[in-house]
Design a protein around this motif. Structure first.
Motif, PDB file in Angstrom:
ATOM      1  N   PHE A  11      54.738   2.203  33.207  1.00  0.00           N
ATOM      2  CA  PHE A  11      54.525   1.213  34.268  1.00  0.00           C
ATOM      3  C   PHE A  11      53.963   1.860  35.533  1.00  0.00           C
ATOM      4  O   PHE A  11      53.199   1.227  36.266  1.00  0.00           O
ATOM      5  N   VAL A  12      54.357   3.110  35.799  1.00  0.00           N
ATOM      6  CA  VAL A  12      53.782   3.836  36.946  1.00  0.00           C
ATOM      7  C   VAL A  12      52.264   3.929  36.783  1.00  0.00           C
ATOM      8  O   VAL A  12      51.493   3.668  37.716  1.00  0.00           O
ATOM      9  N   VAL A  13      51.819   4.287  35.582  1.00  0.00           N
ATOM     10  CA  VAL A  13      50.377   4.443  35.310  1.00  0.00           C
ATOM     11  C   VAL A  13      49.655   3.102  35.364  1.00  0.00           C
ATOM     12  O   VAL A  13      48.553   2.993  35.914  1.00  0.00           O
ATOM     13  N   LEU A  14      50.280   2.044  34.814  1.00  0.00           N
ATOM     14  CA  LEU A  14      49.611   0.757  34.701  1.00  0.00           C
ATOM     15  C   LEU A  14      49.587  -0.024  36.018  1.00  0.00           C
ATOM     16  O   LEU A  14      48.574  -0.644  36.363  1.00  0.00           O
ATOM     17  N   LEU A  15      50.709  -0.017  36.741  1.00  0.00           N
ATOM     18  CA  LEU A  15      50.830  -0.880  37.922  1.00  0.00           C
ATOM     19  C   LEU A  15      50.380  -0.237  39.226  1.00  0.00           C
ATOM     20  O   LEU A  15      49.921  -0.935  40.128  1.00  0.00           O
ATOM     21  N   SER A  16      50.528   1.088  39.335  1.00  0.00           N
ATOM     22  CA  SER A  16      50.233   1.747  40.619  1.00  0.00           C
ATOM     23  C   SER A  16      48.813   1.499  41.118  1.00  0.00           C
ATOM     24  O   SER A  16      48.622   1.162  42.289  1.00  0.00           O
ATOM     25  N   PRO A  17      47.765   1.636  40.265  1.00  0.00           N
ATOM     26  CA  PRO A  17      46.411   1.364  40.778  1.00  0.00           C
ATOM     27  C   PRO A  17      46.221  -0.080  41.262  1.00  0.00           C
ATOM     28  O   PRO A  17      45.526  -0.312  42.257  1.00  0.00           O
ATOM     29  N   LEU A  18      46.856  -1.046  40.566  1.00  0.00           N
ATOM     30  CA  LEU A  18      46.725  -2.453  40.966  1.00  0.00           C
ATOM     31  C   LEU A  18      47.363  -2.704  42.324  1.00  0.00           C
ATOM     32  O   LEU A  18      46.783  -3.369  43.191  1.00  0.00           O
ATOM     33  N   ILE A  19      48.586  -2.157  42.512  1.00  0.00           N
ATOM     34  CA  ILE A  19      49.289  -2.355  43.788  1.00  0.00           C
ATOM     35  C   ILE A  19      48.552  -1.633  44.915  1.00  0.00           C
ATOM     36  O   ILE A  19      48.471  -2.127  46.040  1.00  0.00           O
ATOM     37  N   THR A  20      47.976  -0.463  44.620  1.00  0.00           N
ATOM     38  CA  THR A  20      47.219   0.273  45.628  1.00  0.00           C
ATOM     39  C   THR A  20      46.006  -0.529  46.085  1.00  0.00           C
ATOM     40  O   THR A  20      45.713  -0.608  47.284  1.00  0.00           O
ATOM     41  N   LYS A  21      45.289  -1.139  45.138  1.00  0.00           N
ATOM     42  CA  LYS A  21      44.120  -1.957  45.504  1.00  0.00           C
ATOM     43  C   LYS A  21      44.516  -3.122  46.396  1.00  0.00           C
ATOM     44  O   LYS A  21      43.818  -3.467  47.355  1.00  0.00           O
ATOM     45  N   MET A  22      45.646  -3.745  46.070  1.00  0.00           N
ATOM     46  CA  MET A  22      46.132  -4.858  46.884  1.00  0.00           C
ATOM     47  C   MET A  22      46.531  -4.368  48.277  1.00  0.00           C
ATOM     48  O   MET A  22      46.230  -4.990  49.291  1.00  0.00           O
ATOM     49  N   ALA A  23      47.215  -3.192  48.321  1.00  0.00           N
ATOM     50  CA  ALA A  23      47.701  -2.661  49.600  1.00  0.00           C
ATOM     51  C   ALA A  23      46.553  -2.259  50.518  1.00  0.00           C
ATOM     52  O   ALA A  23      46.699  -2.290  51.743  1.00  0.00           O
ATOM     53  N   LEU A  24      45.397  -1.889  49.941  1.00  0.00           N
ATOM     54  CA  LEU A  24      44.241  -1.514  50.766  1.00  0.00           C
ATOM     55  C   LEU A  24      43.688  -2.702  51.553  1.00  0.00           C
ATOM     56  O   LEU A  24      42.936  -2.525  52.510  1.00  0.00           O
ATOM     57  N   GLN A  25      44.057  -3.921  51.131  1.00  0.00           N
ATOM     58  CA  GLN A  25      43.628  -5.125  51.858  1.00  0.00           C
ATOM     59  C   GLN A  25      44.594  -5.496  52.990  1.00  0.00           C
ATOM     60  O   GLN A  25      44.334  -6.437  53.734  1.00  0.00           O
ATOM     61  N   PHE A  26      45.699  -4.765  53.091  1.00  0.00           N
ATOM     62  CA  PHE A  26      46.710  -5.082  54.094  1.00  0.00           C
ATOM     63  C   PHE A  26      46.200  -4.760  55.506  1.00  0.00           C
ATOM     64  O   PHE A  26      45.484  -3.781  55.710  1.00  0.00           O
ATOM     65  N   THR A  27      46.623  -5.582  56.468  1.00  0.00           N
ATOM     66  CA  THR A  27      46.404  -5.276  57.883  1.00  0.00           C
ATOM     67  C   THR A  27      47.734  -4.807  58.474  1.00  0.00           C
ATOM     68  O   THR A  27      48.746  -4.726  57.770  1.00  0.00           O
ATOM     69  N   SER A  28      47.757  -4.538  59.764  1.00  0.00           N
ATOM     70  CA  SER A  28      48.978  -4.029  60.413  1.00  0.00           C
ATOM     71  C   SER A  28      50.131  -5.018  60.316  1.00  0.00           C
ATOM     72  O   SER A  28      51.289  -4.611  60.177  1.00  0.00           O
ATOM     73  N   PHE A  29      49.833  -6.332  60.391  1.00  0.00           N
ATOM     74  CA  PHE A  29      50.906  -7.328  60.288  1.00  0.00           C
ATOM     75  C   PHE A  29      51.580  -7.261  58.924  1.00  0.00           C
ATOM     76  O   PHE A  29      52.810  -7.354  58.805  1.00  0.00           O
ATOM     77  N   GLU A  30      50.790  -7.077  57.840  1.00  0.00           N
ATOM     78  CA  GLU A  30      51.374  -6.981  56.492  1.00  0.00           C
ATOM     79  C   GLU A  30      52.275  -5.754  56.375  1.00  0.00           C
ATOM     80  O   GLU A  30      53.351  -5.820  55.782  1.00  0.00           O
ATOM     81  N   TYR A  31      51.826  -4.635  56.940  1.00  0.00           N
ATOM     82  CA  TYR A  31      52.639  -3.417  56.872  1.00  0.00           C
ATOM     83  C   TYR A  31      53.951  -3.575  57.630  1.00  0.00           C
ATOM     84  O   TYR A  31      55.005  -3.116  57.181  1.00  0.00           O
ATOM     85  N   PHE A  32      53.900  -4.237  58.773  1.00  0.00           N
ATOM     86  CA  PHE A  32      55.141  -4.471  59.533  1.00  0.00           C
ATOM     87  C   PHE A  32      56.099  -5.347  58.737  1.00  0.00           C
ATOM     88  O   PHE A  32      57.289  -5.034  58.610  1.00  0.00           O
ATOM     89  N   LEU A  33      55.578  -6.443  58.185  1.00  0.00           N
ATOM     90  CA  LEU A  33      56.436  -7.366  57.432  1.00  0.00           C
ATOM     91  C   LEU A  33      56.954  -6.718  56.144  1.00  0.00           C
ATOM     92  O   LEU A  33      58.083  -6.976  55.734  1.00  0.00           O
ATOM     93  N   LEU A  34      56.146  -5.866  55.532  1.00  0.00           N
ATOM     94  CA  LEU A  34      56.572  -5.161  54.323  1.00  0.00           C
ATOM     95  C   LEU A  34      57.735  -4.216  54.631  1.00  0.00           C
ATOM     96  O   LEU A  34      58.725  -4.155  53.892  1.00  0.00           O
TER      97      LEU A  34
END
Length: 508
Positions: free
Chosen positions: A128-151
Motif C-alpha cells: 500500500f505504501v508503493v501504491l498509494l503514496s504517489p497518488l496522495i503526493t500528487k493530490m497534496a501538491l495541489q494543496f494551498t496554505s489553507f489546506e495544510y493548516f486544516l490538515l
C-alpha cells in the motif's frame, strides 16, 4: 514497471552489503526484545535507536529504524501468548486468544501463526505504501496554505478524539498544549522570538527528538519502576512451526485485517493498538463461531497480528507524503528523518524520487528478517523475559539521557527532556493521552506558518476555505468531529438516525 524495477534493484543493492544485512538482523532482534519486555515499547526502541543513528549514513539508519519498528510491533506478542501480559499495547488484543491457545495447543503453534501473520501484514502494508503514496503526493501538491493548516488541525483533533481513554476534550487539550509548545522559539516567517524569555537555547524552538524521548521514555520508565511487575516463568517452547495451511484457510481474515490495519495506520497519531482491537472486533463479527472468541481461535490471533503489522505500512503513507506521522513510532521516524536532512512531505518525491521505493524495499526485508528471527530464535528470546524488569529500566533511563545529549551535544536538551517527561507522566496519570501532545509539537510549525501565510495572501480573509473543495471538506470534518462530542448534537443525531431507520423499515 519502472518502479517495480527500481524496487528489485533497491533490494539487490541492500542485500549486496554485508553491513546492511548485519544491521537488519541485529535491529530486528533488538526490536523483538523491546516488544517482548513489558514496559519497553516500539516507540521507545525507535527513539533510542534514532539517537544512535545520528552518525550513520542514510541507508543504514533507515534499515535499523524500520527493522526495529517491525520487530518491536511483532515482539509484543511473545508475552501476550506466553504470560497473558501484552509486551506492547499493540499486542493486547492478541492476548485474548493467544494465551488460551498456547495453553491448549502449545506455544510453538501460536507463535508460528503470529510470526507468519505479522510478516504477511507488514508485506501487505508495504504494498500500500508503493501504491498509494504517489497518488496522495500528487493530490497534496495541489494543496494551498489553507489546506495544510486544516490538515495539521485535523491531525491533532482526530488524534485527540481517538486516543482518549477518558473525556475526548482531554485529548484535544493535550493536542493544544503540544501546539503551544511548537510556537516556542523564533517564528519561521518573521523570525520574531516567542516565549523564549531571553534564553538563546530556545531561539530554534524545542528539539523534536528530545521532546519525543521525554514524552514517551520518561513516563514509561517511571510507570515500570513503580509497578515492579514480576513476570511468571514463560512456557518453554519446543519448536515454532509456521502453519501455512491454516493461513490459507484464513485468507479472507488476513485481507480484511490488513485493510483495517493500513486504514487505521493512515490516521494521524492512532497506532497499532487501535488497529489490533478493531480487527479483533471485526473478525468476531464476521466469524461463523463468534461465541468461541476468547477461547483460543487461530483466526482471532491471525486477525490481530496481521492488522497491527499492516498498520506500520499505513503509518508510513501520511508520514512520507504529507509529513504527518500515522503512529507514535512513526513520530520518532519523522524526527530521525529530519536528523538525516530528509524532509517528508509532497516535495519528497521530487527531491528524492526513489525514496519511497527504498523504504518499501527495506520494509520487505525487515518482514523477512522478523519472520526468520521469530521462527528460529523464539526459544532463546523468551528467556530474556526471566530477567527482572527493574534491571532494564535504569539502563533505558541512561540511554534516554545519552541520546538526548548526543543530539547536537547540547546539555540544554537534558533540561528540555526531563520536565517534558515529568509533565507527560502527570498528564498520563490524569488520563490525558500523550500522542496528541506530540502530534501538536510536530504539526504545530506547519499549522502556524500555513495559516499566517494564507492570511497574508488572502489579506486576512478566510473565504478561500469555503471556495476550495479540499479545504471545505477538511473544515466540515473538523466541525463535525467537534460537534459529535457535544451532548445536544449527539442526541439530535441519534434521534434523526432512529427516524430514518424507522422510515426505512416501514417502507420495506
Amino acid at each position: 514497471m519502472q518502479d517495480l524495477a527500481h524496487f528489485f534493484i533497491s533490494i539487490a543493492q541492500l542485500l549486496s552489503q554485508p553491513v546492511i544485512i548485519l544491521v537488519l538482523f541485529c535491529s530486528t532482534f533488538m526490536g523483538i526484545i523491546f516488544g517482548a519486555m513489558p514496559g519497553l515499547t516500539a516507540t521507545l526502541g525507535v527513539a533510542l535507536l534514532t539517537t544512535l543513528t545520528y552518525s550513520f549514513n542514510e541507508s543504514i539508519a533507515l534499515v535499523s529504524l524500520l527493522a526495529m519498528y517491525v520487530g518491536a510491533v511483532y515482539g509484543g506478542s511473545y508475552t501476550a501468548i506466553l504470560l497473558n501480559i501484552p509486551g506492547t499495547a499493540a499486542s493486547a488484543a492478541t492476548a485474548m486468544d493467544g494465551y488460551p491457545m498456547a495453553q491448549r495447543d502449545g506455544a510453538g503453534r501460536v507463535l508460528g501463526l503470529t510470526t507468519t501473520a505479522s510478516a504477511i501484514g507488514t508485506i501487505i502494508g508495504m504494498l500500500f505504501v508503493v501504491l498509494l503514496s504517489p497518488l496522495i503526493t500528487k493530490m497534496a501538491l495541489q494543496f494551498t496554505s489553507f489546506e495544510y493548516f486544516l490538515l495539521a488541525l485535523f491531525g491533532i483533533i482526530i488524534s485527540g478524539t481517538l486516543t482518549s481513554s477518558d473525556l475526548v476534550i482531554k485529548g484535544w487539550i493535550a493536542g493544544l498544549i503540544g501546539l503551544w509548545m511548537s510556537t516556542i522559539g523564533r517564528d519561521q516567517l518573521l523570525m520574531y522570538p516567542r516565549f523564549t524569555f531571553g534564553n538563546p537555547n530556545l531561539d530554534s524552538g524545542l528539539e523534536v527528538v528530545a521532546v519525543l524521548i521525554g514524552a514517551f521514555g520518561i513516563p514509561q520508565i517511571i510507570t515500570a519502576l513503580r509497578a515492579r511487575v514480576k513476570l511468571a516463568k514463560p512456557v518453554r517452547i519446543k519448536r515454532v512451526l509456521p502453519e501455512f495451511g491454516t493461513m490459507l484457510r484464513n485468507l479472507p481474515t488476513i485481507i480484511r485485517s490488513s485493510l483495517i490495519g493500513v486504514g487505521i495506520g493512515a490516521v494521524p497519531g492512532i497506532g497499532e493498538d487501535i488497529a489490533g482491537w478493531v480487527s479483533y472486533g471485526t473478525a468476531k463479527k464476521f466469524s461463523k463461531t463468534p461465541d468461541e472468541f476468547g477461547t483460543g481461535l487461530p483466526e482471532a490471533v491471525i486477525s490481530t497480528e496481521t492488522s497491527n503489522n499492516a498498520c506500520i505500512g499505513g503509518a508510513m503513507i501520511p508520514l512520507l507524503t504529507l509529513g504527518i506521522p500515522g503512529s507514535p513510532p512513526a513520530m520518532m521516524l519523522l524526527g530521525a528523518l529530519m536528523l538525516h536532512n530528509i524532509t517528508p512531505g509532497p516535495m519528497l518525491l521530487i527531491e528524492n524520487p526513489n525514496f519511497i521505493i527504498e523504504v518499501a524495499a527495506i520494509l520487505l526485508l525487515a518482514s523477512v528478517s522478523m519472520w526468520i528471527c521469530g521462527i528460529t530464535l523464539a526459544r532463546y528470546v523468551t528467556r530474556i523475559l526471566e530477567v527482572p524488569q527493574t534491571l532494564f529500566m535504569p539502563v533505558i533511563g541512561l540511554l534516554c539521557v545519552i541520546g538526548s545529549y548526543a543530539l547536537g551535544l547540547k546539555i540544554f536538551n537534558l533540561f528540555l527532556m526531563l520536565p517534558i517527561g515529568l509533565l507527560s507522566y502527570f498528564l498520563i496519570q490524569m488520563k490525558y493521552p500523550i500522542a496528541p501532545l506530540v502530534i501538536g509539537v510536530i504539526l504545530g510549525p506547519m499549522a502556524d506558518t500555513s495559516l499566517r501565510r494564507a492570511l497574508m495572501v488572502s489579506q486576512g480573509s478566510i473565504a478561500p476555505i469555503f471556495e476550495r473543495p479540499v479545504s471545505l471538506a477538511l473544515f466540515s470534518i473538523i466541525v463535525l468531529l467537534i460537534l459529535s462530542q457535544i451532548p445536544w448534537f449527539k442526541s439530535l443525531f441519534g434521534r434523526v438516525q432512529r427516524e430514518i431507520s424507522s422510515k426505512f423499515h416501514h417502507s420495506h
